[in-house]
Design an enzyme around this catalytic site. Sequence first.
Site, PDB file in Angstrom:
ATOM      1  N   TYR A  75     -18.422  -7.734  23.008  1.00  0.00           N
ATOM      2  CA  TYR A  75     -18.385  -6.575  22.117  1.00  0.00           C
ATOM      3  C   TYR A  75     -19.709  -5.869  21.902  1.00  0.00           C
ATOM      4  CZ  TYR A  75     -13.595  -7.638  21.140  1.00  0.00           C
ATOM      5  OH  TYR A  75     -12.253  -7.836  21.281  1.00  0.00           O
ATOM      6  N   GLY A 112     -22.528  -3.519  22.954  1.00  0.00           N
ATOM      7  CA  GLY A 112     -22.581  -2.455  23.945  1.00  0.00           C
ATOM      8  C   GLY A 112     -21.322  -1.617  23.853  1.00  0.00           C
ATOM      9  N   GLY A 153     -17.565  -0.363  24.340  1.00  0.00           N
ATOM     10  CA  GLY A 153     -16.245  -0.965  24.470  1.00  0.00           C
ATOM     11  C   GLY A 153     -16.189  -2.384  23.954  1.00  0.00           C
ATOM     12  N   HIS A 178     -18.815  -4.676  13.766  1.00  0.00           N
ATOM     13  CA  HIS A 178     -19.389  -3.327  13.773  1.00  0.00           C
ATOM     14  C   HIS A 178     -18.461  -2.357  14.493  1.00  0.00           C
ATOM     15  CE1 HIS A 178     -21.913  -0.086  15.458  1.00  0.00           C
ATOM     16  NE2 HIS A 178     -22.395  -0.084  14.232  1.00  0.00           N
ATOM     17  N   ASP A 179     -17.868  -2.777  15.611  1.00  0.00           N
ATOM     18  CA  ASP A 179     -16.947  -1.916  16.359  1.00  0.00           C
ATOM     19  C   ASP A 179     -15.713  -1.564  15.537  1.00  0.00           C
ATOM     20  OD1 ASP A 179     -18.675  -2.013  18.472  1.00  0.00           O
ATOM     21  OD2 ASP A 179     -17.369  -3.187  19.790  1.00  0.00           O
TER      22      ASP A 179
END
Length: 49
Positions: free
Chosen positions: A26, A28, A30, A46-47
């Site tokens: 996860y 970086g 995508g 965070h994503d």
Amino acid sequence: HLLQFEQLIRKIAGRGFRYYGFYGCYCGLGGQGRPQDATDRCCFVHDCC
């Protein structure tokens, strides 16, 4: 502010932000699958924001 963020990451993690650009599933761009460790889980959370 980005430079300060880089300095914070380097101070705490001991590595610069570029190291984490392709780290785990996860960190970086995508992401998919299960987070590999606590650092990857942080990127996952965070994503999800």
